[in-house]
Design a protein around this motif. Structure first.
Motif, PDB file in Angstrom:
ATOM      1  N   VAL A  26      50.368  44.702  69.830  1.00  0.00           N
ATOM      2  CA  VAL A  26      50.595  44.584  68.390  1.00  0.00           C
ATOM      3  C   VAL A  26      49.661  45.537  67.647  1.00  0.00           C
ATOM      4  O   VAL A  26      50.083  46.264  66.737  1.00  0.00           O
ATOM      5  CB  VAL A  26      50.390  43.126  67.922  1.00  0.00           C
ATOM      6  CG1 VAL A  26      50.547  43.004  66.421  1.00  0.00           C
ATOM      7  CG2 VAL A  26      51.364  42.199  68.627  1.00  0.00           C
ATOM      8  N   GLY A  27      48.396  45.556  68.041  1.00  0.00           N
ATOM      9  CA  GLY A  27      47.447  46.466  67.417  1.00  0.00           C
ATOM     10  C   GLY A  27      47.813  47.924  67.643  1.00  0.00           C
ATOM     11  O   GLY A  27      47.670  48.756  66.740  1.00  0.00           O
ATOM     12  N   ALA A  28      48.289  48.242  68.836  1.00  0.00           N
ATOM     13  CA  ALA A  28      48.674  49.625  69.137  1.00  0.00           C
ATOM     14  C   ALA A  28      49.845  50.068  68.266  1.00  0.00           C
ATOM     15  O   ALA A  28      49.841  51.189  67.733  1.00  0.00           O
ATOM     16  CB  ALA A  28      49.025  49.762  70.619  1.00  0.00           C
ATOM     17  N   VAL A  29      50.832  49.201  68.108  1.00  0.00           N
ATOM     18  CA  VAL A  29      51.995  49.559  67.287  1.00  0.00           C
ATOM     19  C   VAL A  29      51.579  49.753  65.834  1.00  0.00           C
ATOM     20  O   VAL A  29      51.969  50.738  65.189  1.00  0.00           O
ATOM     21  CB  VAL A  29      53.107  48.489  67.415  1.00  0.00           C
ATOM     22  CG1 VAL A  29      54.179  48.671  66.356  1.00  0.00           C
ATOM     23  CG2 VAL A  29      53.719  48.534  68.798  1.00  0.00           C
ATOM     24  N   ALA A 140      48.528  40.297  57.019  1.00  0.00           N
ATOM     25  CA  ALA A 140      47.749  39.526  57.996  1.00  0.00           C
ATOM     26  C   ALA A 140      48.582  38.387  58.572  1.00  0.00           C
ATOM     27  O   ALA A 140      48.508  38.095  59.777  1.00  0.00           O
ATOM     28  CB  ALA A 140      46.477  38.993  57.347  1.00  0.00           C
ATOM     29  N   THR A 141      49.392  37.744  57.750  1.00  0.00           N
ATOM     30  CA  THR A 141      50.263  36.671  58.222  1.00  0.00           C
ATOM     31  C   THR A 141      51.315  37.214  59.194  1.00  0.00           C
ATOM     32  O   THR A 141      51.570  36.613  60.243  1.00  0.00           O
ATOM     33  CB  THR A 141      50.944  35.982  57.030  1.00  0.00           C
ATOM     34  OG1 THR A 141      49.941  35.513  56.130  1.00  0.00           O
ATOM     35  CG2 THR A 141      51.806  34.820  57.473  1.00  0.00           C
ATOM     36  N   PHE A 142      51.907  38.343  58.865  1.00  0.00           N
ATOM     37  CA  PHE A 142      52.893  38.972  59.744  1.00  0.00           C
ATOM     38  C   PHE A 142      52.251  39.392  61.067  1.00  0.00           C
ATOM     39  O   PHE A 142      52.810  39.168  62.142  1.00  0.00           O
ATOM     40  CB  PHE A 142      53.506  40.180  59.030  1.00  0.00           C
ATOM     41  CG  PHE A 142      54.546  40.907  59.828  1.00  0.00           C
ATOM     42  CD1 PHE A 142      55.697  40.256  60.253  1.00  0.00           C
ATOM     43  CD2 PHE A 142      54.381  42.237  60.146  1.00  0.00           C
ATOM     44  CE1 PHE A 142      56.665  40.933  60.988  1.00  0.00           C
ATOM     45  CE2 PHE A 142      55.341  42.918  60.876  1.00  0.00           C
ATOM     46  CZ  PHE A 142      56.478  42.264  61.300  1.00  0.00           C
ATOM     47  N   LEU A 143      51.070  39.965  60.988  1.00  0.00           N
ATOM     48  CA  LEU A 143      50.334  40.362  62.186  1.00  0.00           C
ATOM     49  C   LEU A 143      50.026  39.144  63.053  1.00  0.00           C
ATOM     50  O   LEU A 143      50.183  39.177  64.275  1.00  0.00           O
ATOM     51  CB  LEU A 143      49.042  41.076  61.789  1.00  0.00           C
ATOM     52  CG  LEU A 143      48.215  41.709  62.880  1.00  0.00           C
ATOM     53  CD1 LEU A 143      48.956  42.870  63.496  1.00  0.00           C
ATOM     54  CD2 LEU A 143      46.896  42.174  62.315  1.00  0.00           C
ATOM     55  N   GLY A 144      49.609  38.045  62.428  1.00  0.00           N
ATOM     56  CA  GLY A 144      49.345  36.814  63.164  1.00  0.00           C
ATOM     57  C   GLY A 144      50.593  36.248  63.813  1.00  0.00           C
ATOM     58  O   GLY A 144      50.553  35.791  64.962  1.00  0.00           O
ATOM     59  N   ALA A 145      51.719  36.289  63.110  1.00  0.00           N
ATOM     60  CA  ALA A 145      52.970  35.777  63.673  1.00  0.00           C
ATOM     61  C   ALA A 145      53.411  36.615  64.875  1.00  0.00           C
ATOM     62  O   ALA A 145      53.819  36.065  65.908  1.00  0.00           O
ATOM     63  CB  ALA A 145      54.064  35.775  62.606  1.00  0.00           C
ATOM     64  N   LEU A 146      53.310  37.929  64.772  1.00  0.00           N
ATOM     65  CA  LEU A 146      53.665  38.783  65.909  1.00  0.00           C
ATOM     66  C   LEU A 146      52.744  38.540  67.095  1.00  0.00           C
ATOM     67  O   LEU A 146      53.189  38.518  68.246  1.00  0.00           O
ATOM     68  CB  LEU A 146      53.607  40.252  65.502  1.00  0.00           C
ATOM     69  CG  LEU A 146      54.724  40.752  64.606  1.00  0.00           C
ATOM     70  CD1 LEU A 146      54.492  42.203  64.228  1.00  0.00           C
ATOM     71  CD2 LEU A 146      56.070  40.593  65.266  1.00  0.00           C
ATOM     72  N   THR A 147      51.469  38.349  66.814  1.00  0.00           N
ATOM     73  CA  THR A 147      50.512  38.085  67.893  1.00  0.00           C
ATOM     74  C   THR A 147      50.822  36.756  68.571  1.00  0.00           C
ATOM     75  O   THR A 147      50.752  36.657  69.808  1.00  0.00           O
ATOM     76  CB  THR A 147      49.081  38.099  67.345  1.00  0.00           C
ATOM     77  OG1 THR A 147      48.822  39.378  66.749  1.00  0.00           O
ATOM     78  CG2 THR A 147      48.064  37.846  68.435  1.00  0.00           C
ATOM     79  N   PHE A 151      51.704  36.198  72.390  1.00  0.00           N
ATOM     80  CA  PHE A 151      50.920  35.256  73.185  1.00  0.00           C
ATOM     81  C   PHE A 151      51.845  34.287  73.909  1.00  0.00           C
ATOM     82  O   PHE A 151      51.642  33.984  75.089  1.00  0.00           O
ATOM     83  CB  PHE A 151      49.930  34.495  72.301  1.00  0.00           C
ATOM     84  CG  PHE A 151      49.096  33.526  73.074  1.00  0.00           C
ATOM     85  CD1 PHE A 151      48.012  33.967  73.811  1.00  0.00           C
ATOM     86  CD2 PHE A 151      49.394  32.176  73.082  1.00  0.00           C
ATOM     87  CE1 PHE A 151      47.245  33.085  74.549  1.00  0.00           C
ATOM     88  CE2 PHE A 151      48.638  31.286  73.813  1.00  0.00           C
ATOM     89  CZ  PHE A 151      47.553  31.739  74.542  1.00  0.00           C
ATOM     90  N   ARG A 152      52.862  33.811  73.212  1.00  0.00           N
ATOM     91  CA  ARG A 152      53.835  32.906  73.840  1.00  0.00           C
ATOM     92  C   ARG A 152      54.519  33.598  75.016  1.00  0.00           C
ATOM     93  O   ARG A 152      54.670  33.018  76.092  1.00  0.00           O
ATOM     94  CB  ARG A 152      54.866  32.454  72.811  1.00  0.00           C
ATOM     95  CG  ARG A 152      55.914  31.531  73.385  1.00  0.00           C
ATOM     96  CD  ARG A 152      56.882  31.088  72.282  1.00  0.00           C
ATOM     97  NE  ARG A 152      57.851  30.178  72.849  1.00  0.00           N
ATOM     98  CZ  ARG A 152      59.174  30.410  72.860  1.00  0.00           C
ATOM     99  NH1 ARG A 152      59.654  31.505  72.336  1.00  0.00           N
ATOM    100  NH2 ARG A 152      59.987  29.530  73.388  1.00  0.00           N
TER     101      ARG A 152
END
Length: 173
Positions: A26-29, A140-147, A151-152
């Protein structure tokens, strides 16, 4: 990633290592998107797609660190060892964050200084400040949701042989 890697190293929690593996793509993208859109913006503003500016170069190093964590994690078949190795790289790579942040102050760069600081009055107009703050929270919310989605997926891929995963897959059918 560095916080999760630290937790994984100190308390040896498997979930922390999976968190590192989930955050890295996610961070790389997002880092690639920032570099690409910055280049698209930089061409008409600076006259070049890429300038070896301190902020751009340190951001490119961040992208390489993310890609390194992904590659290192996938280089080992034993995911415990892979998580430890990727965690060490994440802990070393966190040194780059203050360099990215302070690069415009430490070196003469093309980028402007900070528009929002903790201790000074923002240098940005209030009509732009509030939408910016709302979008930072949304981002930040979108980033958290993607993470969490990553993770799942990481959890299911690592635990595919467990009965609860098989039951979850059957339930989804």
């Amino acid at each position: 990633m560095a916080i999760a890697a630290f937790i994984g190293m100190v308390w040896q929690l498997r979930m922390a290592d999976m968190t590192v593996a989930a955050i890295a793509p996610v961070g790389a993208v997002f880092t690639f998107i920032a570099l690409f859109t910055g280049a698209a913006w930089g061409k008409p503003m600076w006259g070049a797609w890429w300038v070896w500016d301190a902020r751009l170069t340190s951001e490119l190093i961040l992208l390489f660190l993310y890609l390194g964590v992904i590659a290192l994690y996938n280089a080992f078949s034993d995911k415990v060892v892979a998580g430890r190795a990727a965690g060490i790289l994440a802990l070393v790579g966190v040194i780059n964050l203050p360099i990215i942040h302070y690069s415009v102050e430490w070196w003469n760069t093309l980028h402007q200084g900070a528009s929002i600081t903790k201790f000074a009055k923002p240098s940005i107009a209030p009509s732009m400040l509030w939408p910016l703050l709302v979008m930072i929270v949304a981002f930040a919310t979108f980033l958290g949701a993607l993470t969490l989605m990553r993770f799942r997926n990481e959890l299911i891929m690592r635990e595919w042989h467990r009965p609860w995963v098989k039951a979850l897959v059957e339930q989804e059918k």
